[in-house]
Scaffold this motif. Structure first.
Motif, short mmCIF file in Angstrom:
data_model
loop_
_atom_site.label_atom_id
_atom_site.label_comp_id
_atom_site.label_asym_id
_atom_site.label_seq_id
_atom_site.Cartn_x
_atom_site.Cartn_y
_atom_site.Cartn_z
N THR A 1 0.85 -1.18 0.00
CA THR A 1 0.00 0.00 0.00
C THR A 1 0.89 1.23 0.00
N LEU A 2 0.43 2.25 -0.68
CA LEU A 2 1.10 3.54 -0.73
C LEU A 2 0.10 4.54 -0.18
N GLY A 3 0.48 5.24 0.91
CA GLY A 3 -0.52 6.07 1.55
C GLY A 3 0.01 7.34 2.16
N VAL A 4 -0.95 8.10 2.73
CA VAL A 4 -0.65 9.37 3.40
C VAL A 4 -1.44 9.41 4.70
N MET A 5 -0.76 9.92 5.76
CA MET A 5 -1.40 10.14 7.06
C MET A 5 -1.42 11.62 7.35
N ASN A 6 -2.56 12.13 7.79
CA ASN A 6 -2.65 13.49 8.30
C ASN A 6 -2.08 13.51 9.72
N PRO A 7 -1.71 14.68 10.23
CA PRO A 7 -1.24 14.75 11.61
C PRO A 7 -2.26 14.13 12.57
N GLY A 8 -1.76 13.35 13.53
CA GLY A 8 -2.62 12.70 14.50
C GLY A 8 -1.94 11.50 15.12
N SER A 9 -2.71 10.79 15.96
CA SER A 9 -2.24 9.58 16.63
C SER A 9 -3.14 8.43 16.21
N TYR A 10 -2.52 7.28 15.89
CA TYR A 10 -3.25 6.15 15.34
C TYR A 10 -2.75 4.84 15.93
N GLU A 11 -3.65 3.87 16.05
CA GLU A 11 -3.25 2.51 16.41
C GLU A 11 -3.65 1.58 15.27
N PHE A 12 -2.70 0.82 14.80
CA PHE A 12 -2.92 -0.11 13.70
C PHE A 12 -2.74 -1.55 14.19
N GLY A 13 -3.40 -2.48 13.52
CA GLY A 13 -3.21 -3.90 13.75
C GLY A 13 -2.74 -4.56 12.46
N THR A 14 -1.93 -5.59 12.60
CA THR A 14 -1.41 -6.28 11.42
C THR A 14 -2.03 -7.67 11.30
N SER A 15 -2.20 -8.12 10.07
CA SER A 15 -2.62 -9.51 9.83
C SER A 15 -1.49 -10.28 9.16
N LYS A 16 -0.52 -9.53 8.59
CA LYS A 16 0.66 -10.11 7.95
C LYS A 16 1.87 -9.32 8.44
N HIS A 17 3.06 -9.87 8.21
CA HIS A 17 4.28 -9.13 8.49
C HIS A 17 4.29 -7.88 7.61
N GLU A 18 4.66 -6.72 8.17
CA GLU A 18 4.67 -5.48 7.43
C GLU A 18 6.04 -4.81 7.52
N THR A 19 6.49 -4.27 6.41
CA THR A 19 7.64 -3.38 6.39
C THR A 19 7.11 -2.01 5.99
#
Length: 93
Positions: A25-43
């Motif tokens: 995935t190629l993405g953009v985050m706005n300023p803020g705080s986030y919690e993410f969960g993984t289902s696969k190994h991520e780099t």
């Protein structure tokens, strides 16, 4: 196939795609705080801006700047803070 993803009330958006080496995935985050969960190994590679990250089982936040990357194992949660719009490339294994 290209997919469009939107999270956190539109503050994180990405485009998903598949190449010969796997899904990304190629993405953009706005300023803020986030919690993410993984289902696969991520780099996760920062393209522009910076991310301050609390990785699973870590006790200290680490800041990753443009050109730097970090990895998260599958089935883990991690926290991210961004102070400026930040773009990233996330590759899944």
């Amino acid at each position: 196939m290209i997919s469009v993803n939107e999270y956190f009330e539109g503050n994180v958006k990405s485009i998903g795609y598949t190449t010969a080496i796997g899904n990304s995935t190629l993405g953009v985050m706005n300023p803020g705080s986030y919690e993410f969960g993984t289902s696969k190994h991520e780099t996760m590679r920062v393209i522009e801006g910076e991310m301050t990250v609390l990785l699973p089982e870590a006790s200290e936040w680490v800041t990753y700047k443009a050109g730097e990357a970090y990895e998260i194992d599958a089935n883990k949660k991690f926290q991210v803070k961004v102070s400026v719009q930040t773009s990233y490339l996330c590759q899944y294994k």
